[in-house]
Write a protein that holds these residues in place. Structure first.
Motif, PDB file in Angstrom:
ATOM      1  N   ALA A 113       0.804  -1.216   0.000  1.00  0.00           N
ATOM      2  CA  ALA A 113       0.000   0.000   0.000  1.00  0.00           C
ATOM      3  C   ALA A 113       0.840   1.271   0.000  1.00  0.00           C
ATOM      4  O   ALA A 113       1.854   1.365   0.706  1.00  0.00           O
ATOM      5  CB  ALA A 113      -0.926   0.017   1.217  1.00  0.00           C
ATOM      6  N   ILE A 114       0.383   2.239  -0.780  1.00  0.00           N
ATOM      7  CA  ILE A 114       0.902   3.605  -0.722  1.00  0.00           C
ATOM      8  C   ILE A 114      -0.079   4.432   0.105  1.00  0.00           C
ATOM      9  O   ILE A 114      -1.291   4.377  -0.122  1.00  0.00           O
ATOM     10  CB  ILE A 114       1.040   4.209  -2.131  1.00  0.00           C
ATOM     11  N   ILE A 115       0.439   5.193   1.054  1.00  0.00           N
ATOM     12  CA  ILE A 115      -0.398   6.059   1.883  1.00  0.00           C
ATOM     13  C   ILE A 115       0.068   7.498   1.717  1.00  0.00           C
ATOM     14  O   ILE A 115       1.254   7.800   1.874  1.00  0.00           O
ATOM     15  CB  ILE A 115      -0.334   5.664   3.368  1.00  0.00           C
ATOM     16  N   THR A 116      -0.867   8.385   1.381  1.00  0.00           N
ATOM     17  CA  THR A 116      -0.573   9.822   1.401  1.00  0.00           C
ATOM     18  C   THR A 116      -1.260  10.445   2.603  1.00  0.00           C
ATOM     19  O   THR A 116      -2.277   9.948   3.077  1.00  0.00           O
ATOM     20  CB  THR A 116      -1.066  10.518   0.117  1.00  0.00           C
ATOM     21  N   GLY A 117      -0.686  11.524   3.100  1.00  0.00           N
ATOM     22  CA  GLY A 117      -1.276  12.187   4.255  1.00  0.00           C
ATOM     23  C   GLY A 117      -0.951  11.525   5.576  1.00  0.00           C
ATOM     24  O   GLY A 117      -1.694  11.696   6.550  1.00  0.00           O
ATOM     25  N   ALA A 118       0.163  10.801   5.650  1.00  0.00           N
ATOM     26  CA  ALA A 118       0.491  10.071   6.875  1.00  0.00           C
ATOM     27  C   ALA A 118       0.919  10.976   8.016  1.00  0.00           C
ATOM     28  O   ALA A 118       1.062  10.511   9.149  1.00  0.00           O
ATOM     29  CB  ALA A 118       1.587   9.035   6.596  1.00  0.00           C
ATOM     30  N   THR A 119       1.111  12.260   7.742  1.00  0.00           N
ATOM     31  CA  THR A 119       1.409  13.195   8.832  1.00  0.00           C
ATOM     32  C   THR A 119       0.140  13.838   9.383  1.00  0.00           C
ATOM     33  O   THR A 119       0.216  14.691  10.276  1.00  0.00           O
ATOM     34  CB  THR A 119       2.383  14.295   8.367  1.00  0.00           C
ATOM     35  N   GLY A 120      -1.024  13.459   8.863  1.00  0.00           N
ATOM     36  CA  GLY A 120      -2.305  13.906   9.399  1.00  0.00           C
ATOM     37  C   GLY A 120      -2.929  12.840  10.276  1.00  0.00           C
ATOM     38  O   GLY A 120      -2.439  11.703  10.347  1.00  0.00           O
ATOM     39  N   GLY A 126      -3.161   7.255  11.540  1.00  0.00           N
ATOM     40  CA  GLY A 126      -3.879   6.119  12.118  1.00  0.00           C
ATOM     41  C   GLY A 126      -3.949   4.940  11.171  1.00  0.00           C
ATOM     42  O   GLY A 126      -3.778   3.788  11.589  1.00  0.00           O
ATOM     43  N   LEU A 127      -4.194   5.221   9.902  1.00  0.00           N
ATOM     44  CA  LEU A 127      -4.239   4.161   8.906  1.00  0.00           C
ATOM     45  C   LEU A 127      -2.890   3.475   8.776  1.00  0.00           C
ATOM     46  O   LEU A 127      -2.794   2.246   8.724  1.00  0.00           O
ATOM     47  CB  LEU A 127      -4.676   4.744   7.561  1.00  0.00           C
ATOM     48  N   TYR A 149      -4.064   4.404  -0.355  1.00  0.00           N
ATOM     49  CA  TYR A 149      -4.990   4.971   0.624  1.00  0.00           C
ATOM     50  C   TYR A 149      -4.708   6.471   0.685  1.00  0.00           C
ATOM     51  O   TYR A 149      -3.736   6.914   1.312  1.00  0.00           O
ATOM     52  CB  TYR A 149      -4.810   4.296   1.982  1.00  0.00           C
ATOM     53  N   PHE A 150      -5.557   7.221   0.005  1.00  0.00           N
ATOM     54  CA  PHE A 150      -5.305   8.649  -0.185  1.00  0.00           C
ATOM     55  C   PHE A 150      -5.973   9.437   0.931  1.00  0.00           C
ATOM     56  O   PHE A 150      -7.183   9.668   0.910  1.00  0.00           O
ATOM     57  CB  PHE A 150      -5.827   9.107  -1.556  1.00  0.00           C
ATOM     58  N   CYS A 151      -5.169   9.864   1.900  1.00  0.00           N
ATOM     59  CA  CYS A 151      -5.676  10.564   3.086  1.00  0.00           C
ATOM     60  C   CYS A 151      -5.244  12.017   3.115  1.00  0.00           C
ATOM     61  O   CYS A 151      -5.460  12.704   4.116  1.00  0.00           O
ATOM     62  CB  CYS A 151      -5.176   9.862   4.349  1.00  0.00           C
ATOM     63  N   LEU A 152      -4.649  12.482   2.049  1.00  0.00           N
ATOM     64  CA  LEU A 152      -4.175  13.862   1.989  1.00  0.00           C
ATOM     65  C   LEU A 152      -5.344  14.789   1.717  1.00  0.00           C
ATOM     66  O   LEU A 152      -6.144  14.550   0.813  1.00  0.00           O
ATOM     67  CB  LEU A 152      -3.141  13.988   0.863  1.00  0.00           C
ATOM     68  N   GLY A 153      -5.461  15.855   2.498  1.00  0.00           N
ATOM     69  CA  GLY A 153      -6.576  16.768   2.289  1.00  0.00           C
ATOM     70  C   GLY A 153      -6.407  18.043   3.087  1.00  0.00           C
ATOM     71  O   GLY A 153      -5.588  18.120   4.006  1.00  0.00           O
ATOM     72  N   VAL A 154      -7.171  19.063   2.697  1.00  0.00           N
ATOM     73  CA  VAL A 154      -7.135  20.350   3.392  1.00  0.00           C
ATOM     74  C   VAL A 154      -8.553  20.775   3.741  1.00  0.00           C
ATOM     75  O   VAL A 154      -9.521  20.323   3.135  1.00  0.00           O
ATOM     76  CB  VAL A 154      -6.470  21.446   2.526  1.00  0.00           C
ATOM     77  N   SER A 155      -8.670  21.643   4.710  1.00  0.00           N
ATOM     78  CA  SER A 155      -9.967  22.222   5.057  1.00  0.00           C
ATOM     79  C   SER A 155     -10.251  23.404   4.148  1.00  0.00           C
ATOM     80  O   SER A 155      -9.345  24.158   3.779  1.00  0.00           O
ATOM     81  CB  SER A 155      -9.956  22.678   6.521  1.00  0.00           C
TER      82      SER A 155
END
Length: 222
Positions: free
Chosen positions: A7-14, A19-20, A73-79
């Motif tokens: 798996a590739i995970i983005t946003g792992a610093t969020g 958690g993922l 698992y694309f977890c990168l995002g902004v408000s």
């Protein structure tokens, strides 16, 4: 015999990405995890590889690192709060689609899981965040992946002890059991979300938009 997940995970610093990653590193069906970060997390694990890269709009310098994976698992995002509409669109839609197009080219057998959010508008009406997320979901599903799923969690209960949990959760976590009892589809744990993503990679699902109740159900199918 199950195929091991790479798996590739983005946003792992969020919060969600961390958690993922935490759950993936402990899961027996996960063989390898690649995280792409702008700055190092300072974490080592036998399954974990970290690539430091500052520009997600141009992945050409790290494309050689991105092949050989069967999940993203694309977890990168902004408000969207306080952000101009054009910049939110660029950081939500344009960035996500660029990363996904690159990965679909390199890994056509990949399952792509996108963290969207409750209230996303699949009809793309209006000009707010919900329409931008809806357009992102819709265009991701047109790419030549093996599978694409859009996850729409509402309230997410964080995993205790991790580094990137938002401070305000310590004030509102008491709401979780009440909310879960009154509106179960709107309240999930980060463990449930993580295991739902892993399980859907292995087993698929009957629909591509994954709401809170689906997350809870998928998390149980272990």
């Amino acid at each position: 015999m199950k195929t091991k997940i790479r798996a590739i995970i983005t946003g792992a610093t969020g919060m969600v990405g961390e958690g993922l990653m935490h759950e993936c590193l402990q899961h027996p069906d996960i063989e390898a995890v690649l995280v792409i970060n702008r700055k190092s997390m300072g974490i080592t694990h036998p399954k974990l590889k970290e690539v430091i890269h500052g520009n997600f709009f141009d992945l050409s310098a790290i494309e050689s690192e991105l092949s050989g994976y069967n999940a993203c698992y694309f977890c990168l995002g902004v408000s969207s709060v306080g952000m101009k509409a054009e910049e939110y669109f660029r950081l939500t839609y344009t960035l996500t689609i660029h990363v996904a197009e690159t990965l679909s080219k390199l890994n056509p057998g990949m399952t792509f899981c996108y963290i969207s959010g409750a209230g996303t508008d699949s009809n793309e009406k209006g000009k707010g965040w919900a329409a931008v997320k809806g357009k992102t979901e819709n265009d991701l599903m047109k790419l030549p992946f093996k599978q694409v799923f859009a996850f729409r969690p509402g309230f997410i209960k964080p995993i205790k002890g991790l580094s990137n949990t938002h401070n305000y959760y310590k004030y509102i976590n008491w709401l979780f059991p009440i909310g879960r009892a009154l509106y179960p589809g709107g309240f999930v744990t980060l463990q449930e979300l993580s295991h739902a993503m892993i399980n859907i990679t292995e087993n698929g699902y009957g629909k591509q938009v994954i709401e809170g109740k689906d997350i809870i159900l998928l998390a149980k199918n272990r």
